[in-house]
Design a protein around this motif. Structure first.
Motif, mmCIF file in Angstrom:
data_model
loop_
_atom_site.group_PDB
_atom_site.id
_atom_site.type_symbol
_atom_site.label_atom_id
_atom_site.label_comp_id
_atom_site.label_asym_id
_atom_site.label_seq_id
_atom_site.Cartn_x
_atom_site.Cartn_y
_atom_site.Cartn_z
ATOM 1 N N ASN A 74 0.823 -1.214 0.000
ATOM 2 C CA ASN A 74 0.000 0.000 0.000
ATOM 3 C C ASN A 74 0.858 1.266 0.000
ATOM 4 O OD1 ASN A 74 -2.283 -1.547 -0.104
ATOM 5 N ND2 ASN A 74 -2.961 -1.101 1.985
ATOM 6 N N ALA A 75 2.065 1.185 0.516
ATOM 7 C CA ALA A 75 2.954 2.351 0.508
ATOM 8 C C ALA A 75 3.372 2.712 -0.912
ATOM 9 C CB ALA A 75 4.174 2.079 1.363
ATOM 10 N N LYS A 76 3.354 1.717 -1.796
ATOM 11 C CA LYS A 76 3.758 1.937 -3.189
ATOM 12 C C LYS A 76 2.577 1.924 -4.152
ATOM 13 C CE LYS A 76 8.380 -0.035 -2.642
ATOM 14 N NZ LYS A 76 9.342 -1.078 -3.116
ATOM 15 N N ASN A 77 1.354 1.788 -3.615
ATOM 16 C CA ASN A 77 0.158 1.709 -4.473
ATOM 17 C C ASN A 77 0.312 0.629 -5.539
ATOM 18 O OD1 ASN A 77 -0.771 3.842 -2.978
ATOM 19 N ND2 ASN A 77 -1.151 5.198 -4.704
ATOM 20 N N THR A 78 0.816 -0.502 -5.122
ATOM 21 C CA THR A 78 1.162 -1.554 -6.080
ATOM 22 C C THR A 78 0.693 -2.919 -5.583
ATOM 23 O OG1 THR A 78 3.117 -0.313 -6.796
ATOM 24 C CG2 THR A 78 3.072 -2.660 -7.306
#
Length: 124
Positions: A74-78
Motif C-alpha cells: 500500500n505504501a507503493k500503491n502496487t
C-alpha cells in the motif's frame, strides 16, 4: 485522473515463473480491494485472484491455487502476482482491477478501475 498500469508479462516456457506488477494512482489505493483477472482469446474473462484492502485476505481461482500468490504494498500503491509452475493454459492477457473495499471477490462487474493488461504467454 485514475491510472492503473500492469507490467511484467512475457513469454516463458512451461514450468517457468513470472511476477506481474500493477501500479495505481488517482484514487485512495488503501480503500480498495485489488484483483487480477485474465482473458484468453475466445474465452470469457476469468477472475484469478483478489486481495482485501489491508492485505489480510486473499482468494484464488481453483485453476491457479498453490501456484500463484497475490500481494500488495500500500505504501507503493502496487499489487503483485507471483506466478510459478506456469502452464500453457495460463496464456492470457492479465488485467489488474480495483473495487471499493466493501466488496471482496472475483465478480468483474464489481470492479471500477481497470488497467490495459499485460500479455503472458506460456509455451509448451
Amino acid at each position: 485522473q485514475v491510472q492503473v498500469e500492469e507490467s511484467g508479462g512475457d513469454l516463458v516456457q512451461t514450468g517457468g515463473s513470472l511476477r506481474l506488477s500493477c501500479q495505481a494512482s488517482g484514487f485512495n489505493f488503501d480503500d480498495y480491494t485489488m484483483a487480477w483477472f485474465r482473458q484468453a482469446p475466445g474465452r470469457e474473462r476469468e477472475g484469478v485472484s483478489c486481495m482485501s484492502w489491508r492485505g489480510t485476505m486473499a482468494r484464488y481461482a481453483n485453476s491457479v491455487k498453490d501456484r500463484f500468490t497475490i500481494s500488495r504494498d500500500n505504501a507503493k500503491n502496487t499489487i503483485y502476482l507471483m506466478m510459478n509452475n506456469l502452464k500453457p493454459e495460463d496464456t492470457a492477457m492479465y488485467y489488474c482491477a480495483a473495487a471499493p473495499r466493501s466488496y471482496y471477490g472475483l465478480d468483474s462487474g464489481r470492479y471500477d478501475y481497470w488497467g490495459q493488461g499485460t500479455q503472458v504467454t506460456v509455451s509448451s
